[in-house]
Scaffold this motif. Structure first.
Motif: not given
Length: 251
Positions: A158-186
């Motif tokens: 949607h932004v820049g018409n890129a085929h890749v997503t670049q984002f910055v995220g923040a995680i509060p103290p603690g551990r969230a549930p395990d999960h997985y994605h349908e894409y490769e990620e770095v």
């Protein structure tokens, strides 16, 4: 099982954790490129390189037949390309469309995190032409919330018409549930400290830790500090950082 290591660590399912300057760099004039992840070491279509740019004028970069997103980890300079230039500094995202070329003029050292999708490998095919690069500052991006976390997308389809997503995220103290994605990620840790979990194995992470997550690998980032852990994420193909699947892949 908990794994303690200073060097690169392999976790479950091909997940790998390294540091900014792991391995021997390739040198291109004023630029040293540390290849952390890519097709050469198990990734299917995504890469992560760390570019150390010494003061001066860099050689011409870009031009590959793939999308590339850059993120300024530290340092300031000027991104120059045909028809224009843009100042860049910490927390700046840069989208390099296929075929676009650029150089960097800087008076202080810079560290830039690069991802190319699909990873062209060592002998990158060259593209001609290309739209000019796009530059976005993190503070100018909309903050979105998912549960007790927030993220800001710098570039996607949607932004820049890129085929890749670049984002910055923040995680509060603690551990969230395990999960997985349908894409490769770095990932690259921008601030804070914690542990990277893949299955029942983990290793410490901190500012500068680089992480590769294969598609459908169950994982979790745990924040072991007392303030938010902030990370840069890139995944391919493009989508929403909020989409995740709980439990074991395929269960």
């Amino acid at each position: 099982m908990i794994v303690f290591a200073r060097m690169a660590v392999d976790l479950e399912g091909g997940c790998r954790v390294s540091s900014l300057h792991e391995g021997s760099p390739r040198e291109y004039g004023t630029v040293r490129a540390f290849q952390q992840f890519g097709r050469a070491n198990g990734a299917a279509a995504i890469s992560l390189r760390v570019l150390e740019v010494a003061p001066g004028r860099s050689p011409t970069l870009g031009g590959a037949a793939c999308d590339e997103v850059l993120y300024v980890f530290d340092g300031k300079g000027m991104l120059r390309f045909e028809g224009g230039s843009q100042p860049i500094g910490p927390d700046t995202g840069i989208y390099i469309p296929p075929g676009a070329r650029f150089d960097i003029l800087n008076s202080e050292p810079m560290t830039i995190v690069s991802s190319r999708c699909p990873d062209p490998g060592e002998s990158a095919p060259v593209a001609t032409g290309g739209a000019p690069p796009g530059v976005v500052r993190l503070d100018d991006c909309k903050s979105e919330e998912t549960g007790d976390r927030w993220y800001r997308v710098l570039f996607d389809h949607h932004v820049g018409n890129a085929h890749v997503t670049q984002f910055v995220g923040a995680i509060p103290p603690g551990r969230a549930p395990d999960h997985y994605h349908e894409y490769e990620e770095v990932l690259c840790i921008l601030s804070g400290r914690g542990r990277m979990w893949a299955g029942d194995k983990s290793t410490p992470i901190e500012r500068g830790s680089c992480i590769y997550l294969p598609r459908r690998q169950v994982h979790c980032v745990e924040n072991t500090g007392d303030s938010e852990l902030r990370l840069l994420g890139v995944f391919y193909p493009s989508g929403s950082p909020a989409v995740r699947y709980s439990g074991r892949a395929g269960s």
